[in-house]
Design a protein around this motif. Structure first.
Motif, PDB file in Angstrom:
ATOM      1  N   LEU A  28      56.273  24.653  46.584  1.00  0.00           N
ATOM      2  CA  LEU A  28      55.712  24.923  45.258  1.00  0.00           C
ATOM      3  C   LEU A  28      56.794  25.150  44.209  1.00  0.00           C
ATOM      4  O   LEU A  28      56.481  25.386  43.044  1.00  0.00           O
ATOM      5  N   HIS A  29      58.064  25.146  44.653  1.00  0.00           N
ATOM      6  CA  HIS A  29      59.207  25.342  43.750  1.00  0.00           C
ATOM      7  C   HIS A  29      59.140  26.722  43.078  1.00  0.00           C
ATOM      8  O   HIS A  29      59.336  26.852  41.870  1.00  0.00           O
ATOM      9  N   VAL A  30      58.848  27.727  43.929  1.00  0.00           N
ATOM     10  CA  VAL A  30      58.805  29.120  43.463  1.00  0.00           C
ATOM     11  C   VAL A  30      59.710  29.929  44.392  1.00  0.00           C
ATOM     12  O   VAL A  30      59.242  30.566  45.342  1.00  0.00           O
ATOM     13  N   PRO A  31      61.032  29.917  44.172  1.00  0.00           N
ATOM     14  CA  PRO A  31      61.966  30.558  45.110  1.00  0.00           C
ATOM     15  C   PRO A  31      61.670  32.028  45.371  1.00  0.00           C
ATOM     16  O   PRO A  31      61.892  32.516  46.484  1.00  0.00           O
ATOM     17  N   ALA A  32      61.137  32.744  44.393  1.00  0.00           N
ATOM     18  CA  ALA A  32      60.906  34.178  44.555  1.00  0.00           C
ATOM     19  C   ALA A  32      59.797  34.490  45.559  1.00  0.00           C
ATOM     20  O   ALA A  32      59.596  35.647  45.932  1.00  0.00           O
ATOM     21  N   LEU A  33      59.077  33.465  46.037  1.00  0.00           N
ATOM     22  CA  LEU A  33      58.016  33.697  47.024  1.00  0.00           C
ATOM     23  C   LEU A  33      58.564  34.151  48.369  1.00  0.00           C
ATOM     24  O   LEU A  33      57.831  34.729  49.169  1.00  0.00           O
ATOM     25  N   ASP A  34      59.811  33.877  48.651  1.00  0.00           N
ATOM     26  CA  ASP A  34      60.402  34.269  49.924  1.00  0.00           C
ATOM     27  C   ASP A  34      60.360  35.794  50.048  1.00  0.00           C
ATOM     28  O   ASP A  34      61.086  36.513  49.367  1.00  0.00           O
ATOM     29  N   GLY A  35      59.463  36.291  50.915  1.00  0.00           N
ATOM     30  CA  GLY A  35      59.288  37.726  51.119  1.00  0.00           C
ATOM     31  C   GLY A  35      58.214  38.361  50.268  1.00  0.00           C
ATOM     32  O   GLY A  35      57.732  39.462  50.580  1.00  0.00           O
ATOM     33  N   ALA A  36      57.799  37.686  49.198  1.00  0.00           N
ATOM     34  CA  ALA A  36      56.848  38.296  48.261  1.00  0.00           C
ATOM     35  C   ALA A  36      55.448  38.413  48.848  1.00  0.00           C
ATOM     36  O   ALA A  36      54.740  39.397  48.598  1.00  0.00           O
ATOM     37  N   LEU A  37      55.011  37.416  49.614  1.00  0.00           N
ATOM     38  CA  LEU A  37      53.661  37.467  50.165  1.00  0.00           C
ATOM     39  C   LEU A  37      53.469  38.686  51.066  1.00  0.00           C
ATOM     40  O   LEU A  37      52.464  39.387  50.972  1.00  0.00           O
ATOM     41  N   ARG A  38      54.433  38.927  51.923  1.00  0.00           N
ATOM     42  CA  ARG A  38      54.303  40.067  52.827  1.00  0.00           C
ATOM     43  C   ARG A  38      54.300  41.383  52.047  1.00  0.00           C
ATOM     44  O   ARG A  38      53.516  42.293  52.361  1.00  0.00           O
ATOM     45  N   ARG A  39      55.120  41.490  51.027  1.00  0.00           N
ATOM     46  CA  ARG A  39      55.154  42.724  50.233  1.00  0.00           C
ATOM     47  C   ARG A  39      53.867  42.937  49.450  1.00  0.00           C
ATOM     48  O   ARG A  39      53.532  44.079  49.095  1.00  0.00           O
ATOM     49  N   SER A  40      53.131  41.848  49.201  1.00  0.00           N
ATOM     50  CA  SER A  40      51.913  41.971  48.397  1.00  0.00           C
ATOM     51  C   SER A  40      50.700  42.443  49.200  1.00  0.00           C
ATOM     52  O   SER A  40      49.649  42.736  48.614  1.00  0.00           O
ATOM     53  N   ILE A  41      50.813  42.540  50.517  1.00  0.00           N
ATOM     54  CA  ILE A  41      49.666  42.856  51.374  1.00  0.00           C
ATOM     55  C   ILE A  41      48.876  44.088  50.907  1.00  0.00           C
ATOM     56  O   ILE A  41      47.641  44.046  50.847  1.00  0.00           O
ATOM     57  N   PRO A  42      49.509  45.208  50.566  1.00  0.00           N
ATOM     58  CA  PRO A  42      48.713  46.375  50.161  1.00  0.00           C
ATOM     59  C   PRO A  42      47.859  46.145  48.922  1.00  0.00           C
ATOM     60  O   PRO A  42      46.905  46.909  48.685  1.00  0.00           O
ATOM     61  N   ASP A  43      48.179  45.120  48.135  1.00  0.00           N
ATOM     62  CA  ASP A  43      47.431  44.839  46.911  1.00  0.00           C
ATOM     63  C   ASP A  43      46.262  43.884  47.135  1.00  0.00           C
ATOM     64  O   ASP A  43      45.482  43.649  46.207  1.00  0.00           O
ATOM     65  N   TRP A  44      46.115  43.340  48.333  1.00  0.00           N
ATOM     66  CA  TRP A  44      45.022  42.396  48.579  1.00  0.00           C
ATOM     67  C   TRP A  44      43.702  43.156  48.558  1.00  0.00           C
ATOM     68  O   TRP A  44      43.543  44.172  49.248  1.00  0.00           O
ATOM     69  N   PRO A  45      42.722  42.689  47.790  1.00  0.00           N
ATOM     70  CA  PRO A  45      41.483  43.458  47.627  1.00  0.00           C
ATOM     71  C   PRO A  45      40.479  43.199  48.745  1.00  0.00           C
ATOM     72  O   PRO A  45      40.485  42.136  49.389  1.00  0.00           O
ATOM     73  N   ALA A  46      39.590  44.164  48.937  1.00  0.00           N
ATOM     74  CA  ALA A  46      38.417  43.931  49.774  1.00  0.00           C
ATOM     75  C   ALA A  46      37.371  43.179  48.957  1.00  0.00           C
ATOM     76  O   ALA A  46      37.316  43.294  47.730  1.00  0.00           O
ATOM     77  N   PHE A  47      36.553  42.378  49.625  1.00  0.00           N
ATOM     78  CA  PHE A  47      35.420  41.777  48.934  1.00  0.00           C
ATOM     79  C   PHE A  47      34.488  42.895  48.448  1.00  0.00           C
ATOM     80  O   PHE A  47      34.368  43.946  49.101  1.00  0.00           O
ATOM     81  N   PRO A  48      33.830  42.699  47.327  1.00  0.00           N
ATOM     82  CA  PRO A  48      33.075  43.804  46.730  1.00  0.00           C
ATOM     83  C   PRO A  48      31.898  44.306  47.546  1.00  0.00           C
ATOM     84  O   PRO A  48      31.428  45.436  47.328  1.00  0.00           O
ATOM     85  N   ASP A  49      31.403  43.500  48.495  1.00  0.00           N
ATOM     86  CA  ASP A  49      30.253  43.940  49.291  1.00  0.00           C
ATOM     87  C   ASP A  49      30.654  44.704  50.550  1.00  0.00           C
ATOM     88  O   ASP A  49      29.782  45.176  51.284  1.00  0.00           O
ATOM     89  N   VAL A  50      31.946  44.851  50.815  1.00  0.00           N
ATOM     90  CA  VAL A  50      32.390  45.293  52.141  1.00  0.00           C
ATOM     91  C   VAL A  50      32.242  46.792  52.366  1.00  0.00           C
ATOM     92  O   VAL A  50      31.608  47.234  53.329  1.00  0.00           O
ATOM     93  N   ALA A  51      32.846  47.613  51.529  1.00  0.00           N
ATOM     94  CA  ALA A  51      32.907  49.050  51.813  1.00  0.00           C
ATOM     95  C   ALA A  51      31.516  49.663  51.934  1.00  0.00           C
ATOM     96  O   ALA A  51      31.232  50.417  52.880  1.00  0.00           O
ATOM     97  N   ASP A  52      30.628  49.360  50.999  1.00  0.00           N
ATOM     98  CA  ASP A  52      29.280  49.933  51.040  1.00  0.00           C
ATOM     99  C   ASP A  52      28.509  49.449  52.253  1.00  0.00           C
ATOM    100  O   ASP A  52      27.792  50.225  52.903  1.00  0.00           O
TER     101      ASP A  52
END
Length: 226
Positions: free
Chosen positions: A68-92
């Motif tokens: 994708l020609h986005v060099p900063a992606l190296d390592g970024a996906l793994r660091r972003s894990i805590p920010d991944w949201p739950a689907f809105p129907d899940v918790a309830d």
């Protein structure tokens, strides 16, 4: 009930797109990003099937950085894990189910990722089976057998278990081959392609819904009839 987590409960496509867009607002389309991710994950699943999904994100990120020609992606996906949201129907929905079912996460993620997603999910699980415990990824049947053995320790037989999952590639066919009842939560219902999930032949599950809320309604009907 056993659950796939990434893609079924956690909206990993939103997480992936949020991470990439934060680094490159312009460039490839959402569909191109997700399809590139799916292709890179398929390679990782074949070459390093023992790695938990978060660890796979490092080689996946390097492939995407080049493609994708986005060099900063190296390592970024793994660091972003805590920010991944739950689907809105899940918790309830999971909170509603807790009095009625034993809830078990059966996930290609590791324990650290499950803990990071705990607040968004509402800390719903009675047990968690992860790749760092078993040493293999779904669709390897050993993942399912560990979960079934633990449920058996609580007096729950296989024919009492429903496996709930989004991924035909990782979950549905493998669970059905073991004789498990399955519910396919087709989170991409009405959308083109398989998104960030590697494509696979579609097998017919016992139940087919578009959300946990839809499954909840079916289960409510069943409990009322009982």
């Amino acid at each position: 009930m056993t659950f796939d987590v990434v893609g079924t409960l956690i909206d990993f496509e939103a997480g992936i797109l949020g991470c990439v867009r934060a680094l490159a607002a312009d460039g490839p389309t959402d569909q191109e990003i997700l399809e590139a991710f799916a292709a890179a994950e398929h390679v990782a699943q074949r070459t390093t099937p023992e790695l938990p999904f978060p660890a796979m994100l490092d080689p996946i990120g390097r492939r995407l950085a080049d493609e994708l020609h986005v060099p900063a992606l190296d390592g970024a996906l793994r660091r972003s894990i805590p920010d991944w949201p739950a689907f809105p129907d899940v918790a309830d929905t999971l909170r509603r189910w807790r009095p009625h079912y034993r809830l078990v996460a059966l996930t290609n993620a590791d324990q650290a990722a499950v803990e990071a997603w705990g607040p968004a999910l509402g800390h719903p699980f009675d047990d968690v089976v992860t790749v760092d415990q078993v040493g293999v990824n779904k669709p390897d049947p050993r993942m399912f057998r560990v979960a079934l053995n633990r449920l058996a320790d609580h007096g729950i037989e296989q024919d009492e278990v429903l496996h709930v999952a989004q991924s035909q590639y990782h979950d549905i066919a493998a669970a059905m081959e073991l004789g498990l009842r399955t519910c396919w939560v087709e989170r991409r219902r009405g959308q083109e392609g398989t998104g960030a999930t590697p494509p696979a032949a579609v097998t017919r599950p016992d139940l087919h819904v578009g959300s946990l809320a839809e499954l909840d309604a079916l289960l409510d009907d069943g409990r009322a009839a009982g």
